[in-house]
Motif scaffolding. Sequence first.
Motif, PDB file in Angstrom:
ATOM      1  N   TRP A   1       0.559 -21.437  21.538  1.00 53.60           N
ATOM      2  CA  TRP A   1       1.143 -22.628  20.924  1.00 53.60           C
ATOM      3  C   TRP A   1       2.567 -22.318  20.472  1.00 53.60           C
ATOM      4  CZ3 TRP A   1      -2.816 -26.403  20.476  1.00 53.60           C
ATOM      5  CH2 TRP A   1      -2.351 -27.665  20.114  1.00 53.60           C
ATOM      6  N   SER A   2       3.456 -23.272  20.647  1.00 51.44           N
ATOM      7  CA  SER A   2       4.842 -23.072  20.240  1.00 51.44           C
ATOM      8  C   SER A   2       5.357 -24.277  19.467  1.00 51.44           C
ATOM      9  CB  SER A   2       5.734 -22.839  21.464  1.00 51.44           C
ATOM     10  OG  SER A   2       7.069 -22.580  21.061  1.00 51.44           O
ATOM     11  N   ILE A   3       6.196 -24.019  18.484  1.00 56.47           N
ATOM     12  CA  ILE A   3       6.800 -25.065  17.644  1.00 56.47           C
ATOM     13  C   ILE A   3       8.305 -24.854  17.596  1.00 56.47           C
ATOM     14  CG2 ILE A   3       6.944 -26.013  15.294  1.00 56.47           C
ATOM     15  CD1 ILE A   3       4.033 -25.181  14.911  1.00 56.47           C
ATOM     16  N   GLU A   4       9.051 -25.954  17.662  1.00 55.39           N
ATOM     17  CA  GLU A   4      10.516 -25.899  17.540  1.00 55.39           C
ATOM     18  C   GLU A   4      10.964 -26.742  16.352  1.00 55.39           C
ATOM     19  OE1 GLU A   4      13.368 -26.254  20.960  1.00 55.39           O
ATOM     20  OE2 GLU A   4      13.884 -28.150  19.971  1.00 55.39           O
ATOM     21  N   SER A   5      11.789 -26.160  15.504  1.00 63.41           N
ATOM     22  CA  SER A   5      12.417 -26.874  14.394  1.00 63.41           C
ATOM     23  C   SER A   5      13.904 -26.986  14.684  1.00 63.41           C
ATOM     24  CB  SER A   5      12.206 -26.124  13.074  1.00 63.41           C
ATOM     25  OG  SER A   5      10.847 -26.115  12.700  1.00 63.41           O
ATOM     26  N   ARG A   6      14.411 -28.208  14.645  1.00 66.22           N
ATOM     27  CA  ARG A   6      15.839 -28.404  14.870  1.00 66.22           C
ATOM     28  C   ARG A   6      16.583 -28.292  13.541  1.00 66.22           C
ATOM     29  NH1 ARG A   6      16.900 -33.267  19.195  1.00 66.22           N
ATOM     30  NH2 ARG A   6      15.141 -32.876  20.612  1.00 66.22           N
ATOM     31  N   LEU A   7      17.457 -27.322  13.441  1.00 70.57           N
ATOM     32  CA  LEU A   7      18.263 -27.138  12.238  1.00 70.57           C
ATOM     33  C   LEU A   7      19.557 -27.926  12.386  1.00 70.57           C
ATOM     34  CD1 LEU A   7      16.196 -24.813  12.033  1.00 70.57           C
ATOM     35  CD2 LEU A   7      17.999 -23.422  11.032  1.00 70.57           C
ATOM     36  N   TYR A   8      19.741 -28.878  11.488  1.00 72.71           N
ATOM     37  CA  TYR A   8      20.912 -29.745  11.547  1.00 72.71           C
ATOM     38  C   TYR A   8      21.821 -29.528  10.343  1.00 72.71           C
ATOM     39  CZ  TYR A   8      18.934 -32.620  15.313  1.00 72.71           C
ATOM     40  OH  TYR A   8      18.442 -33.077  16.506  1.00 72.71           O
ATOM     41  N   ALA A   9      23.112 -29.756  10.575  1.00 69.51           N
ATOM     42  CA  ALA A   9      24.093 -29.744   9.492  1.00 69.51           C
ATOM     43  C   ALA A   9      24.059 -31.112   8.829  1.00 69.51           C
ATOM     44  CB  ALA A   9      25.485 -29.428  10.030  1.00 69.51           C
TER      45      ALA A   9
ATOM     46  N   SER B   1      26.808 -33.162   7.410  1.00 69.74           N
ATOM     47  CA  SER B   1      27.588 -32.242   6.586  1.00 69.74           C
ATOM     48  C   SER B   1      28.476 -31.423   7.514  1.00 69.74           C
ATOM     49  CB  SER B   1      26.659 -31.306   5.798  1.00 69.74           C
ATOM     50  OG  SER B   1      27.392 -30.350   5.073  1.00 69.74           O
ATOM     51  N   ILE B   2      29.696 -31.223   7.131  1.00 63.89           N
ATOM     52  CA  ILE B   2      30.592 -30.403   7.934  1.00 63.89           C
ATOM     53  C   ILE B   2      31.204 -29.321   7.047  1.00 63.89           C
ATOM     54  CG2 ILE B   2      31.141 -32.282   9.517  1.00 63.89           C
ATOM     55  CD1 ILE B   2      33.818 -32.592   8.089  1.00 63.89           C
ATOM     56  N   GLY B   3      31.767 -28.309   7.679  1.00 65.11           N
ATOM     57  CA  GLY B   3      32.395 -27.234   6.925  1.00 65.11           C
ATOM     58  C   GLY B   3      32.201 -25.890   7.601  1.00 65.11           C
ATOM     59  N   ARG B   4      32.559 -24.849   6.877  1.00 69.93           N
ATOM     60  CA  ARG B   4      32.488 -23.499   7.429  1.00 69.93           C
ATOM     61  C   ARG B   4      31.195 -22.814   7.007  1.00 69.93           C
ATOM     62  NH1 ARG B   4      36.062 -21.073  10.135  1.00 69.93           N
ATOM     63  NH2 ARG B   4      37.676 -22.564   9.500  1.00 69.93           N
ATOM     64  N   LEU B   5      30.607 -22.089   7.930  1.00 73.53           N
ATOM     65  CA  LEU B   5      29.385 -21.336   7.666  1.00 73.53           C
ATOM     66  C   LEU B   5      29.747 -20.035   6.960  1.00 73.53           C
ATOM     67  CD1 LEU B   5      27.673 -21.953  11.098  1.00 73.53           C
ATOM     68  CD2 LEU B   5      26.735 -22.665   8.906  1.00 73.53           C
TER      69      LEU B   5
ATOM     70  N   ALA C   1       5.940 -14.612  18.305  1.00 69.06           N
ATOM     71  CA  ALA C   1       7.311 -14.623  18.811  1.00 69.06           C
ATOM     72  C   ALA C   1       8.154 -15.537  17.940  1.00 69.06           C
ATOM     73  CB  ALA C   1       7.352 -15.089  20.264  1.00 69.06           C
ATOM     74  N   VAL C   2       9.408 -15.154  17.774  1.00 68.18           N
ATOM     75  CA  VAL C   2      10.407 -15.985  17.099  1.00 68.18           C
ATOM     76  C   VAL C   2      11.630 -16.029  18.005  1.00 68.18           C
ATOM     77  CG1 VAL C   2      11.936 -16.248  15.106  1.00 68.18           C
ATOM     78  CG2 VAL C   2       9.599 -15.409  14.782  1.00 68.18           C
ATOM     79  N   ARG C   3      12.095 -17.224  18.276  1.00 68.75           N
ATOM     80  CA  ARG C   3      13.266 -17.417  19.144  1.00 68.75           C
ATOM     81  C   ARG C   3      14.236 -18.353  18.448  1.00 68.75           C
ATOM     82  NH1 ARG C   3      13.008 -19.863  25.372  1.00 68.75           N
ATOM     83  NH2 ARG C   3      15.049 -20.909  25.361  1.00 68.75           N
ATOM     84  N   ASN C   4      15.518 -18.060  18.551  1.00 68.94           N
ATOM     85  CA  ASN C   4      16.534 -18.904  17.924  1.00 68.94           C
ATOM     86  C   ASN C   4      17.642 -19.189  18.922  1.00 68.94           C
ATOM     87  OD1 ASN C   4      17.704 -20.268  15.590  1.00 68.94           O
ATOM     88  ND2 ASN C   4      19.276 -18.678  15.650  1.00 68.94           N
ATOM     89  N   ASP C   5      17.697 -20.416  19.412  1.00 67.68           N
ATOM     90  CA  ASP C   5      18.771 -20.849  20.303  1.00 67.68           C
ATOM     91  C   ASP C   5      19.874 -21.451  19.442  1.00 67.68           C
ATOM     92  OD1 ASP C   5      16.917 -20.161  22.214  1.00 67.68           O
ATOM     93  OD2 ASP C   5      17.179 -21.976  23.414  1.00 67.68           O
ATOM     94  N   THR C   6      21.048 -20.882  19.505  1.00 69.88           N
ATOM     95  CA  THR C   6      22.117 -21.322  18.615  1.00 69.88           C
ATOM     96  C   THR C   6      23.457 -21.249  19.319  1.00 69.88           C
ATOM     97  OG1 THR C   6      23.071 -21.025  16.404  1.00 69.88           O
ATOM     98  CG2 THR C   6      22.564 -19.032  17.642  1.00 69.88           C
ATOM     99  N   GLY C   7      24.436 -21.957  18.746  1.00 71.37           N
ATOM    100  CA  GLY C   7      25.786 -21.920  19.287  1.00 71.37           C
ATOM    101  C   GLY C   7      26.816 -21.695  18.207  1.00 71.37           C
ATOM    102  N   VAL C   8      26.391 -21.172  17.059  1.00 72.21           N
ATOM    103  CA  VAL C   8      27.298 -20.948  15.936  1.00 72.21           C
ATOM    104  C   VAL C   8      27.196 -19.504  15.466  1.00 72.21           C
ATOM    105  CG1 VAL C   8      27.090 -23.349  15.212  1.00 72.21           C
ATOM    106  CG2 VAL C   8      25.603 -21.630  14.188  1.00 72.21           C
ATOM    107  N   PHE C   9      28.063 -19.141  14.547  1.00 64.27           N
ATOM    108  CA  PHE C   9      28.069 -17.793  14.000  1.00 64.27           C
ATOM    109  C   PHE C   9      28.654 -17.827  12.594  1.00 64.27           C
ATOM    110  CE2 PHE C   9      31.927 -18.551  16.392  1.00 64.27           C
ATOM    111  CZ  PHE C   9      32.935 -18.134  15.539  1.00 64.27           C
ATOM    112  N   GLU C  10      28.396 -16.776  11.842  1.00 68.50           N
ATOM    113  CA  GLU C  10      28.904 -16.701  10.477  1.00 68.50           C
ATOM    114  C   GLU C  10      30.430 -16.727  10.485  1.00 68.50           C
ATOM    115  OE1 GLU C  10      26.706 -14.407   7.559  1.00 68.50           O
ATOM    116  OE2 GLU C  10      28.553 -13.295   7.149  1.00 68.50           O
ATOM    117  N   GLY C  11      31.000 -17.620   9.687  1.00 64.17           N
ATOM    118  CA  GLY C  11      32.446 -17.803   9.664  1.00 64.17           C
ATOM    119  C   GLY C  11      32.909 -18.938  10.548  1.00 64.17           C
ATOM    120  N   GLY C  12      32.027 -19.397  11.437  1.00 60.11           N
ATOM    121  CA  GLY C  12      32.373 -20.516  12.302  1.00 60.11           C
ATOM    122  C   GLY C  12      32.341 -21.830  11.550  1.00 60.11           C
ATOM    123  N   GLU C  13      32.806 -22.892  12.198  1.00 63.18           N
ATOM    124  CA  GLU C  13      32.933 -24.183  11.540  1.00 63.18           C
ATOM    125  C   GLU C  13      32.072 -25.234  12.231  1.00 63.18           C
ATOM    126  OE1 GLU C  13      36.498 -27.168   9.912  1.00 63.18           O
ATOM    127  OE2 GLU C  13      36.973 -25.387  11.086  1.00 63.18           O
ATOM    128  N   ILE C  14      31.412 -26.057  11.432  1.00 64.53           N
ATOM    129  CA  ILE C  14      30.687 -27.217  11.942  1.00 64.53           C
ATOM    130  C   ILE C  14      31.665 -28.390  11.925  1.00 64.53           C
ATOM    131  CG2 ILE C  14      28.740 -28.768  11.632  1.00 64.53           C
ATOM    132  CD1 ILE C  14      27.923 -25.934  12.363  1.00 64.53           C
TER     133      ILE C  14
END
Length: 666
Positions: free
Chosen positions: A333-341, A351-355, A370-383
Amino acid sequence: MFKKILIANRGEIACRVIKTARKMGIKSVAIYSDADREALHVKMADEAVNIGPPPANQSYIVIDNVMEAIRKTGAEAVHPGYGFLSENSKFAAALEAEGVAFVGPPRGAIEAMGDKITSKKIAQEAGVSTVPGVMGLIEDAEDAVKISNEIGYPVMIKASAGGGGKGMRVAWNDGEAREGFQSSKNEAANSFGDDRIFIEKFITQPRHIEIQVLGDKHGNCLYLNERECSIQRRNQKVVEEAPSPFLDAQTRKSMGEQAVALAQAVDYCSAGTVEFIVDGERNFYFLEMNTRLQVEHPVTELITGIDLVEQMIRVAYGEKLKLKQKDIGINGWSIESRLYAEDPYRGFLPSIGRLSRYRPPAEVAEKDRAVRNDTGVFEGGEISMYYDPMIAKLCSWAPNRSDAIAIMRDALDEFEIEGIGHNIPFLAAVMDHPRFMSGDITTAFIEEEYPDGFEGVTLGDDALRRIAAAASAMHRVVEIRRARVSGRMDNHERIVGTDWVVTLQDRNFAVEISADREGSTVNFDDGTTCRVTSDWVPGRSLALIEVDGTRMPLKVDGRTEGFRIRYRGADLDVTVRTQRIAELAELMPEKIAADTSKLLLCPMPGLVVSIAVSEGDEVQEGQALASVEAMKMENVLRAERAGVVSKINARAGDSLAVDDVIMEFE
């Protein structure tokens, strides 16, 4: 195989495609706007090309700009991701004319299925059950009201070229039909460049369940089971899982076979998704087909072991599918949570700003978890305000649903994000909700369970007691460090107190703590005890603590008299004081919040689309006052009570920050 692929997208999906391309030995080309110059997908790709200013309609969805990047880099194929140009038949035609492979379906399939009205007609002809509605285009708001009355309220007003929850409104009466028609039309024009609208019956108490299909250019097509996508807010999916806790084997087979029949009716090849509404009796109705990779594709990959991006690339190259329907099983079984700004405490507004901090949980792939994280941001990046507010897609996998939920709970607790508002507290609350845990969910789950919005999590007594024990143990560590720094340590004797009062969530816990080499024993004044073990040290923002054998990942920020602790969606101000100071604290007056009842404040950073009233106007409760657009969504701001507009401080076209005053009332 292709040697170079251009990814015509940004963010986490661009990063996701790059990972598979790298695994296959294919070089990747990223495109980026001025706002994305330092984005993660740009850093990950082998090459990157700038394609224009920040707004998507001046960069990512300008076909000529993307084609020029293809020519410049010599890319042999293009993966469009989702959104932007992924379902644009003109883009597919331009690639075809250039002799560049499109990692997606044929242009004819995009045209047939990408248009929601046409796709419904084809589905009917293919014998797929469809939702009652009017297939013709809607001319204006009054026409929308007339049609809505003919179908019968409630109705769903939808953009013909829509997707991702954009350009969709539910109307329960004539007024909402008029307003919803115009808002949907505006959003559709801004997001897709196509403002056509249609209307269909809104089925109450539905589940949103979709079937993943995969076809090749040789006539082979199969389905990769289903995904349950019923946890939605504003028609935008928030939590998805695979398989569905509701379907039985027979219904799954019937839905899968109908999805394949529809795909074959348009000679579909590549990965695609057929979406259905399923009622409480497991009757299912076709909604639409997405001729692209879905946001939630990772949960299918986790239960099947199939890399969908790889299969898309191989199909685009002309390879036959090596898989047969009998090869497709369901593993765990797998679950996905969408993390939104977005700020869940302010109606989930963007919400916008710098991480300032971005620390995801460690990705793992083990036999039983298993834990998987698909992301396109990084610490110091901006939303940025220009694009979708998604930060990441956090996925868990386990042999069964209850374990997958438990893994997701811990992963959310360990996910550290600072600098912007985000929806982790809400996602954590969903994972702990009895109705979600039972699988008794519909697309109305959020509306029904959080009718007044999300106001945070109130923890039960057991959890509060464990946190109090953990806080007292951490406070002891802080006090020892203070004693050492101040020179109050003599011959290693700890001049640190052992009796404290821990206050959290309006509860006081009087405790006495004793420590040894393995941990601490916390004794409560009611005679109960807790055993605490941890290697936490002051300054560490994530405390991995065990209390009586229960693992508790706590996000910790130091305070003058204790900590800010976040756990399971709760945001707690925890004080640890001596008994005398705790007694005195009870006598302190409470701070009274400023009165903003006579102000209309901008709830999120955005652009003012329109002001619906004038100075001196009398307004009634619920009346529309202004519209603000943020992250491609148009938000109507309404009067909370009757009043008279005394001053208007903003006008259409103004860019506003959070809590900027739009208008004032007498």
